[in-house]
Design a protein around this motif. Structure first.
Motif, PDB file in Angstrom:
ATOM      1  N   HIS A 264       0.871  -1.063  -0.108  1.00  0.00           N
ATOM      2  CA  HIS A 264       0.226  -0.011   0.214  1.00  0.00           C
ATOM      3  C   HIS A 264       0.983   1.133   0.056  1.00  0.00           C
ATOM      4  O   HIS A 264       1.017   1.889   1.061  1.00  0.00           O
ATOM      5  CB  HIS A 264      -1.003  -0.099   1.187  1.00  0.00           C
ATOM      6  N   PRO A 265       1.376   1.664  -1.169  1.00  0.00           N
ATOM      7  CA  PRO A 265       2.428   2.649  -1.108  1.00  0.00           C
ATOM      8  C   PRO A 265       1.806   3.891  -0.644  1.00  0.00           C
ATOM      9  O   PRO A 265       2.356   5.041  -0.348  1.00  0.00           O
ATOM     10  CB  PRO A 265       2.429   3.053  -2.467  1.00  0.00           C
ATOM     11  N   GLU A 266       0.319   4.100  -0.945  1.00  0.00           N
ATOM     12  CA  GLU A 266      -0.352   5.447  -0.666  1.00  0.00           C
ATOM     13  C   GLU A 266      -0.449   5.615   1.038  1.00  0.00           C
ATOM     14  O   GLU A 266      -0.248   6.638   1.626  1.00  0.00           O
ATOM     15  CB  GLU A 266      -1.658   5.408  -0.781  1.00  0.00           C
ATOM     16  N   ARG A 267       0.053   4.533   1.766  1.00  0.00           N
ATOM     17  CA  ARG A 267       0.154   4.767   3.210  1.00  0.00           C
ATOM     18  C   ARG A 267       1.609   4.316   3.888  1.00  0.00           C
ATOM     19  O   ARG A 267       1.619   4.153   4.984  1.00  0.00           O
ATOM     20  CB  ARG A 267      -0.830   3.765   3.772  1.00  0.00           C
ATOM     21  N   ASN A 268       2.479   4.023   2.675  1.00  0.00           N
ATOM     22  CA  ASN A 268       3.766   3.650   2.998  1.00  0.00           C
ATOM     23  C   ASN A 268       3.671   2.440   4.036  1.00  0.00           C
ATOM     24  O   ASN A 268       4.375   2.352   4.978  1.00  0.00           O
ATOM     25  CB  ASN A 268       4.753   4.693   3.938  1.00  0.00           C
ATOM     26  N   GLU A 269       2.686   1.419   3.439  1.00  0.00           N
ATOM     27  CA  GLU A 269       2.714   0.163   4.370  1.00  0.00           C
ATOM     28  C   GLU A 269       2.724  -1.051   3.506  1.00  0.00           C
ATOM     29  O   GLU A 269       2.412  -1.148   2.344  1.00  0.00           O
ATOM     30  CB  GLU A 269       1.505   0.076   4.926  1.00  0.00           C
ATOM     31  N   LEU A 270       3.374  -1.964   4.112  1.00  0.00           N
ATOM     32  CA  LEU A 270       3.238  -3.409   3.495  1.00  0.00           C
ATOM     33  C   LEU A 270       2.370  -4.252   4.369  1.00  0.00           C
ATOM     34  O   LEU A 270       2.428  -4.219   5.673  1.00  0.00           O
ATOM     35  CB  LEU A 270       4.655  -4.095   3.432  1.00  0.00           C
ATOM     36  N   VAL A 271       1.703  -5.432   4.079  1.00  0.00           N
ATOM     37  CA  VAL A 271       0.988  -6.254   4.563  1.00  0.00           C
ATOM     38  C   VAL A 271       1.899  -7.661   4.620  1.00  0.00           C
ATOM     39  O   VAL A 271       2.179  -7.777   3.431  1.00  0.00           O
ATOM     40  CB  VAL A 271      -0.309  -6.529   4.207  1.00  0.00           C
ATOM     41  N   ILE A 272       2.120  -8.113   5.664  1.00  0.00           N
ATOM     42  CA  ILE A 272       2.770  -9.226   5.567  1.00  0.00           C
ATOM     43  C   ILE A 272       2.039 -10.601   6.430  1.00  0.00           C
ATOM     44  O   ILE A 272       1.166 -10.270   6.936  1.00  0.00           O
ATOM     45  CB  ILE A 272       4.210  -9.303   6.719  1.00  0.00           C
ATOM     46  N   TYR A 273       2.634 -11.775   5.840  1.00  0.00           N
ATOM     47  CA  TYR A 273       2.126 -13.045   6.495  1.00  0.00           C
ATOM     48  C   TYR A 273       2.795 -13.124   7.682  1.00  0.00           C
ATOM     49  O   TYR A 273       3.773 -13.606   7.700  1.00  0.00           O
ATOM     50  CB  TYR A 273       2.134 -14.379   5.578  1.00  0.00           C
ATOM     51  N   GLY A 274       2.131 -12.618   8.814  1.00  0.00           N
ATOM     52  CA  GLY A 274       2.948 -12.673  10.010  1.00  0.00           C
ATOM     53  C   GLY A 274       2.220 -11.819  11.026  1.00  0.00           C
ATOM     54  O   GLY A 274       2.233 -10.533  10.999  1.00  0.00           O
ATOM     55  N   GLY A 275       1.574 -12.630  11.931  1.00  0.00           N
ATOM     56  CA  GLY A 275       0.677 -11.674  12.880  1.00  0.00           C
ATOM     57  C   GLY A 275       0.733 -12.314  14.476  1.00  0.00           C
ATOM     58  O   GLY A 275       1.748 -12.586  14.754  1.00  0.00           O
ATOM     59  N   ALA A 276      -0.353 -12.227  15.272  1.00  0.00           N
ATOM     60  CA  ALA A 276      -0.214 -12.385  16.588  1.00  0.00           C
ATOM     61  C   ALA A 276       0.172 -13.762  16.772  1.00  0.00           C
ATOM     62  O   ALA A 276       0.772 -14.226  17.859  1.00  0.00           O
ATOM     63  CB  ALA A 276      -1.267 -12.012  17.215  1.00  0.00           C
ATOM     64  N   VAL A 277      -0.224 -14.858  15.856  1.00  0.00           N
ATOM     65  CA  VAL A 277       0.097 -16.248  16.120  1.00  0.00           C
ATOM     66  C   VAL A 277       1.517 -16.632  15.813  1.00  0.00           C
ATOM     67  O   VAL A 277       1.897 -17.565  16.217  1.00  0.00           O
ATOM     68  CB  VAL A 277      -0.943 -17.035  15.326  1.00  0.00           C
ATOM     69  N   HIS A 278       2.170 -15.665  15.239  1.00  0.00           N
ATOM     70  CA  HIS A 278       3.493 -15.833  14.745  1.00  0.00           C
ATOM     71  C   HIS A 278       4.372 -15.091  16.239  1.00  0.00           C
ATOM     72  O   HIS A 278       5.489 -15.632  16.704  1.00  0.00           O
ATOM     73  CB  HIS A 278       4.035 -15.362  13.612  1.00  0.00           C
TER      74      HIS A 278
END
Length: 360
Positions: A264-278
Motif C-alpha cells: 500500500h504505497p499510499e500509506r507507506n505500508e506493507l502487509v505481511i503474512y505474520g501476525g499475533a499467532v507468530h
C-alpha cells in the motif's frame, strides 16, 4: 547467516546458532568472573538443539518455567532442574516422576503449598522461597520476615523438602528505559536478597540466593552475596532488549522471516503474512515509532542493519502491517520476504516451534 539463500514460503523463526553460542559463552564467562553458579533459563528457546549448545560448554544445571518443560528436558538427559514457577499442586504426579529421576527444585511462597507438597511428595525436592523485590507478580515481600520465617520453618519440618534458599526475578527491568533504571532495580534486588541472607544464613549455612533477569545479568557488574544467576532471554535477545540497552544489534540471534502479501504505497505500508499467532501481541513503546511489535532489519554486505522508519505497526491473527519508507517499499513487492526482530523472542519462539530454522 545469509538471508538471501533461504527458501522461505511461510512465516519462519530464524535462529543464528553461532550468535547463540557467543551469547552463552559471554554469559558463562560473566558468571565465572563473579563466582556465580550459572543456571540458564531454557523457557526462551525450549529447544533440544540450543540445549546442546549449553551442554557442549559444560553447563549441567538449568531452569524451566513448567513441569511439562522439565519433563521435555529430562528426556534429553538434564538431571538438575529448577522449575521457576509457583508449584501447581495439581501436577503432583509429574513432580514425583521428576523428583525420582533427577535433582529437582521448586518454588513455594506459602505454608499451604509446603503442607500440600509434604502430604503428596514421595521423593526429596529442593524448595526455594520465592521473593518479590518490586516486580509484584508473585512471591513474598522481604518486609514480611516473620511470614517468610514461617514458610522456611515449614520446609525444614517437611519429610520431603530441603530448604534451598531464596529466589527472585527482577522482571521489572524489562520496563526500564535505560541502563540507569536497570541498575537501580538490580541494586535494590541485591540489597533485599542480602537482607534475607544476613537473617537466615546462620541457621541455614547451605542456603543460596538465586536471581535471574537478562537486563541485569547482561549489564551489571555487582552481584555481592548472590550465589546463582538464571538469565534466559540472552541466548536470543530481541527488540525489547535492544531498546533498553541490554544488547547490541550484532548479538541478536533470532528473527522472523515473513512473506509480503500486499503493498500500500499510499500509506507507506506493507502487509505481511505474520501476525499475533507468530509474534505474539507483546508490544513495546519505541521512542521514535510509538507502540510497535517488531523492528525491520536487512542483511547488507557489512552485516545486519536496522531499517530506519520501518517497523511492525499493528497485528491481528495472521496479518502484520509494516510501516516502511518509500525507499524500502520500492524493492519489496508482493512475494518478497522481510525480516523482523520480535519484541519478545521467548514468546515468539514458543509460538513458532514448528516453523523454526536453525542456521549455522
Amino acid at each position: 547467516m545469509v538471508f538471501a539463500e533461504l527458501e522461505i514460503v511461510v512465516p519462519t523463526f530464524l535462529v543464528d546458532t553461532q550468535k547463540c553460542r557467543k551469547n552463552i559463552v559471554r554469559m558463562q564467562a560473566k558468571a565465572q568472573q563473579h563466582q556465580l553458579a550459572f543456571r540458564p533459563h531454557f523457557k526462551t528457546h525450549q529447544s533440544e538443539k540450543i540445549g546442546f549448545l549449553f551442554r557442549d560448554l559444560g553447563i549441567t544445571q538449568i531452569t524451566v518455567s513448567s513441569f511439562r518443560m522439565a519433563q521435555y528436558f529430562a528426556q534429553q538427559g538434564w538431571r538438575n532442574i529448577t522449575v521457576a514457577f509457583p508449584v501447581n499442586i495439581l501436577e503432583i504426579e509429574a513432580i514425583n516422576k521428576l523428583a525420582k529421576q533427577l535433582k529437582l527444585h521448586v518454588l513455594v511462597e506459602s505454608t499451604e503449598t509446603v503442607e500440600l507438597l509434604n502430604s503428596y511428595l514421595q521423593y526429596m525436592v529442593g524448595a526455594y522461597v520465592k521473593i518479590d523485590n518490586g516486580y509484584h507478580r508473585t512471591g513474598m515481600d522481604v518486609v514480611h520476615i516473620e511470614k517468610i520465617s514461617t514458610v522456611v520453618e515449614a520446609i525444614e519440618q517437611s519429610c520431603f523438602l530441603n530448604f534451598a534458599g531464596f529466589l527472585s526475578h527482577a522482571g521489572n527491568t524489562y520496563q526500564a528505559k535505560n541502563k540507569q533504571e536497570i541498575a537501580k532495580i538490580h541494586l535494590n534486588n541485591i540489597k533485599q536478597m542480602n537482607l534475607l541472607k544476613n537473617t537466615f544464613l546462620g541457621k541455614y549455612p547451605e542456603m543460596k540466593l538465586s536471581i535471574g533477569d537478562t537486563p541485569s545479568c547482561s549489564l551489571m557488574e555487582r552481584f555481592e552475596g548472590i550465589d546463582e544467576i538464571r538469565p534466559g532471554n540472552f541466548v536470543y535477545y530481541d527488540a525489547m532488549q535492544l531498546l533498553i540497552g541490554s544488547c547490541q544489534l550484532e548479538q541478536i540471534a533470532a528473527f522472523v522471516a515473513c512473506p509480503v502479501v500486499a503493498v500500500h504505497p499510499e500509506r507507506n505500508e506493507l502487509v505481511i503474512y505474520g501476525g499475533a499467532v507468530h509474534f505474539s501481541k507483546e508490544s513495546m513503546d519505541h521512542h521514535a515509532y510509538g507502540i510497535c511489535f517488531g523492528l525491520v532489519v536487512e542483511e547488507l554486505v557489512k552485516g545486519l542493519q536496522l531499517m530506519d522508519g520501518c517497523y511492525l505497526k499493528k497485528i491481528s491473527q495472521e496479518h502484520g502491517v509494516v510501516h516502511v519508507t518509500k525507499e524500502f517499499l520500492a524493492h519489496k513487492p508482493v512475494g518478497s520476504i522481510i525480516y523482523l526482530i520480535p519484541v519478545h523472542s521467548c514468546l515468539t519462539a514458543n509460538l513458532m516451534k514448528e516453523d523454526t530454522l536453525y542456521l549455522e
